[in-house]
Design an enzyme around this catalytic site. Sequence first.
Site, PDB file in Angstrom:
ATOM      1  N   ARG A  78      -1.122  -0.411  -8.665  1.00  0.00           N
ATOM      2  CA  ARG A  78      -2.488  -0.008  -8.290  1.00  0.00           C
ATOM      3  C   ARG A  78      -2.515   1.523  -8.291  1.00  0.00           C
ATOM      4  NH1 ARG A  78      -3.788  -1.148  -2.314  1.00  0.00           N
ATOM      5  NH2 ARG A  78      -3.932  -3.314  -2.977  1.00  0.00           N
ATOM      6  N   ASP A  94       0.832  -1.211   0.000  1.00  0.00           N
ATOM      7  CA  ASP A  94       0.000   0.000   0.000  1.00  0.00           C
ATOM      8  C   ASP A  94       0.868   1.263   0.000  1.00  0.00           C
ATOM      9  OD1 ASP A  94      -2.279  -1.533   0.138  1.00  0.00           O
ATOM     10  OD2 ASP A  94      -2.788  -0.999   2.193  1.00  0.00           O
TER      11      ASP A  94
HETATM   12  P1  FAD Z   1     -13.812   9.686  -4.916  1.00  0.00           P
HETATM   13  O1  FAD Z   1     -13.060  10.835  -5.488  1.00  0.00           O
HETATM   14  O2  FAD Z   1     -13.827   9.503  -3.416  1.00  0.00           O
HETATM   15  O3  FAD Z   1     -15.303   9.726  -5.394  1.00  0.00           O
HETATM   16  C1  FAD Z   1     -15.598  10.025  -6.750  1.00  0.00           C
HETATM   17  C2  FAD Z   1     -16.987   9.578  -7.077  1.00  0.00           C
HETATM   18  O4  FAD Z   1     -17.100   8.150  -6.911  1.00  0.00           O
HETATM   19  C3  FAD Z   1     -18.054  10.130  -6.170  1.00  0.00           C
HETATM   20  O5  FAD Z   1     -18.396  11.452  -6.546  1.00  0.00           O
HETATM   21  C4  FAD Z   1     -19.174   9.128  -6.403  1.00  0.00           C
HETATM   22  O6  FAD Z   1     -19.790   9.355  -7.640  1.00  0.00           O
HETATM   23  C5  FAD Z   1     -18.415   7.815  -6.499  1.00  0.00           C
HETATM   24  N1  FAD Z   1     -18.364   7.160  -5.178  1.00  0.00           N
HETATM   25  C6  FAD Z   1     -17.346   7.162  -4.319  1.00  0.00           C
HETATM   26  N2  FAD Z   1     -17.683   6.458  -3.210  1.00  0.00           N
HETATM   27  C7  FAD Z   1     -18.949   6.043  -3.390  1.00  0.00           C
HETATM   28  C8  FAD Z   1     -19.872   5.292  -2.606  1.00  0.00           C
HETATM   29  N3  FAD Z   1     -19.568   4.850  -1.376  1.00  0.00           N
HETATM   30  N4  FAD Z   1     -21.081   5.048  -3.107  1.00  0.00           N
HETATM   31  C9  FAD Z   1     -21.438   5.508  -4.322  1.00  0.00           C
HETATM   32  N5  FAD Z   1     -20.607   6.248  -5.111  1.00  0.00           N
HETATM   33  C10 FAD Z   1     -19.392   6.502  -4.652  1.00  0.00           C
HETATM   34  N6  FAD Z   1      -5.279   5.237  -0.842  1.00  0.00           N
HETATM   35  C11 FAD Z   1      -3.996   5.398  -0.459  1.00  0.00           C
HETATM   36  O7  FAD Z   1      -3.581   6.523  -0.154  1.00  0.00           O
HETATM   37  N7  FAD Z   1      -3.135   4.333  -0.400  1.00  0.00           N
HETATM   38  C12 FAD Z   1      -3.518   3.078  -0.766  1.00  0.00           C
HETATM   39  O8  FAD Z   1      -2.703   2.154  -0.706  1.00  0.00           O
HETATM   40  C13 FAD Z   1      -4.865   2.879  -1.196  1.00  0.00           C
HETATM   41  N8  FAD Z   1      -5.306   1.659  -1.569  1.00  0.00           N
HETATM   42  C14 FAD Z   1      -6.560   1.552  -2.112  1.00  0.00           C
HETATM   43  C15 FAD Z   1      -6.976   0.322  -2.623  1.00  0.00           C
HETATM   44  C16 FAD Z   1      -8.184   0.213  -3.273  1.00  0.00           C
HETATM   45  C17 FAD Z   1      -8.597  -1.105  -3.837  1.00  0.00           C
HETATM   46  C18 FAD Z   1      -9.038   1.362  -3.399  1.00  0.00           C
HETATM   47  C19 FAD Z   1     -10.344   1.280  -4.125  1.00  0.00           C
HETATM   48  C20 FAD Z   1      -8.660   2.561  -2.852  1.00  0.00           C
HETATM   49  C21 FAD Z   1      -7.436   2.675  -2.189  1.00  0.00           C
HETATM   50  N9  FAD Z   1      -7.028   3.875  -1.625  1.00  0.00           N
HETATM   51  C22 FAD Z   1      -5.732   4.010  -1.209  1.00  0.00           C
HETATM   52  C23 FAD Z   1      -8.016   4.968  -1.410  1.00  0.00           C
HETATM   53  C24 FAD Z   1      -8.015   5.959  -2.544  1.00  0.00           C
HETATM   54  O9  FAD Z   1      -6.818   6.689  -2.558  1.00  0.00           O
HETATM   55  C25 FAD Z   1      -9.188   6.953  -2.396  1.00  0.00           C
HETATM   56  O10 FAD Z   1      -9.045   7.655  -1.198  1.00  0.00           O
HETATM   57  C26 FAD Z   1     -10.548   6.310  -2.425  1.00  0.00           C
HETATM   58  O11 FAD Z   1     -10.619   5.228  -3.297  1.00  0.00           O
HETATM   59  C27 FAD Z   1     -11.587   7.349  -2.857  1.00  0.00           C
HETATM   60  O12 FAD Z   1     -11.334   7.784  -4.173  1.00  0.00           O
HETATM   61  P2  FAD Z   1     -12.201   7.302  -5.440  1.00  0.00           P
HETATM   62  O13 FAD Z   1     -11.320   7.278  -6.624  1.00  0.00           O
HETATM   63  O14 FAD Z   1     -12.833   6.002  -5.099  1.00  0.00           O
HETATM   64  O15 FAD Z   1     -13.330   8.343  -5.661  1.00  0.00           O
END
Ligand code: FAD
Length: 318
Positions: A195, A145
């Site tokens: 990732r 991560d």
């Molecule tokens: P966001 O910018 O949060 O949301 C964009 C849009 O997505 C929203 O406007 C909405 O339309 C939709 N959406 C988001 N959440 C929902 C929901 N619950 N229900 C419905 N619609 C929704 N971060 C790190 O810093 N380090 C890591 O190692 C790390 N590993 C990760 C591993 C995975 C598999 C994933 C999925 C995320 C990881 N993250 C990690 C977190 C990541 O950095 C983001 O903080 C997190 O995924 C939120 O960003 P987003 O791209 O999903 O969308």
Amino acid sequence: MSALLRSPLLAAARSPRLERAITRLPVSRSVVARFVAGTTTADAVRTAETLLRSGRFVSIDHLGEDTTDLAAAEATVAQYLDLIDALGRLPHAEVAPGAVRPLEVSVKLSALGQALPRDGHAVAREHARRICAAAEAAGLWVTVDAEDHTTTDSTLAIVRDLRADYPWLGTVLQAYLRRTEDDCRALAGPGSRIRLCKGAYDEPAAVAFRDRAEVDASYLRCLAILTAGSGYPMIASHDPAVIAAAGVAVVAAQRKTEEYEYQMLYGIRADEQQRLADAGNHVRVYIPYGDQWYGYFMRRLAERPANLGFFLRALAGG
Ligand code: FAD
């Protein structure tokens, strides 16, 4: 509103005082269960089996971070070895050499001792090496991560060292960091598994884009580099705009289904996960489990006001 709350919630994620207060609230566990698959290895394996049956892949994270105690780092390694042993007994661990592995564990190097005052970098690297060796023997992958930007150089150096022995070792790049486009270029080569996520920590403007639109634009630039490269991109986002752009980018790069995957977090957009899997895509769900859910849970609250509202309503008994 969400931008205003993000920084205080992310600061709260690192406060031991608030952690003690919030983890003692009687309602916390039931609310946390929406994002965290229980506390034991058996809980994690049970959740993994359910997701595997639905046609999704898994990456399991034993919760914990920012360890400054060698004994705690060693205990984390022991937890991972126990988890890997249990996952290795599942039929999904039997994969042909070079094929996509449905089972993966995700590790945070700060939980393995990276922040120890003496030799933290070397301690975390050797702990991660033990986890990689066990995963290789069991038929699993490992992805490291990404944490806050002060750890990025050390983390990428450890991954580079370990890939000499475990070329399948994956890592995470965060699109909100200004450096990440260059990191994508450097790491888009053959065999690399990256990732790509937006990034979950509260980073200063000197190193990170803080404006949402800038982060999204950076994500799309990084996605273009990774999909045009020769590695294995792992598109980690719940954002419909990102998922749509990824669909276009993989077609443009003439990638086959087994040459990339989508990733989402356990408990978030489960319907969309299933829709993508049913459409023939590889979808991996990141499953956190364990007692130390506080930091992970607070970062999920910071991401989305709806998650915070859900928590506050549960506290109010509604
Ligand atoms: P966001 O910018 O949060 O949301 C964009 C849009 O997505 C929203 O406007 C909405 O339309 C939709 N959406 C988001 N959440 C929902 C929901 N619950 N229900 C419905 N619609 C929704 N971060 C790190 O810093 N380090 C890591 O190692 C790390 N590993 C990760 C591993 C995975 C598999 C994933 C999925 C995320 C990881 N993250 C990690 C977190 C990541 O950095 C983001 O903080 C997190 O995924 C939120 O960003 P987003 O791209 O999903 O969308």
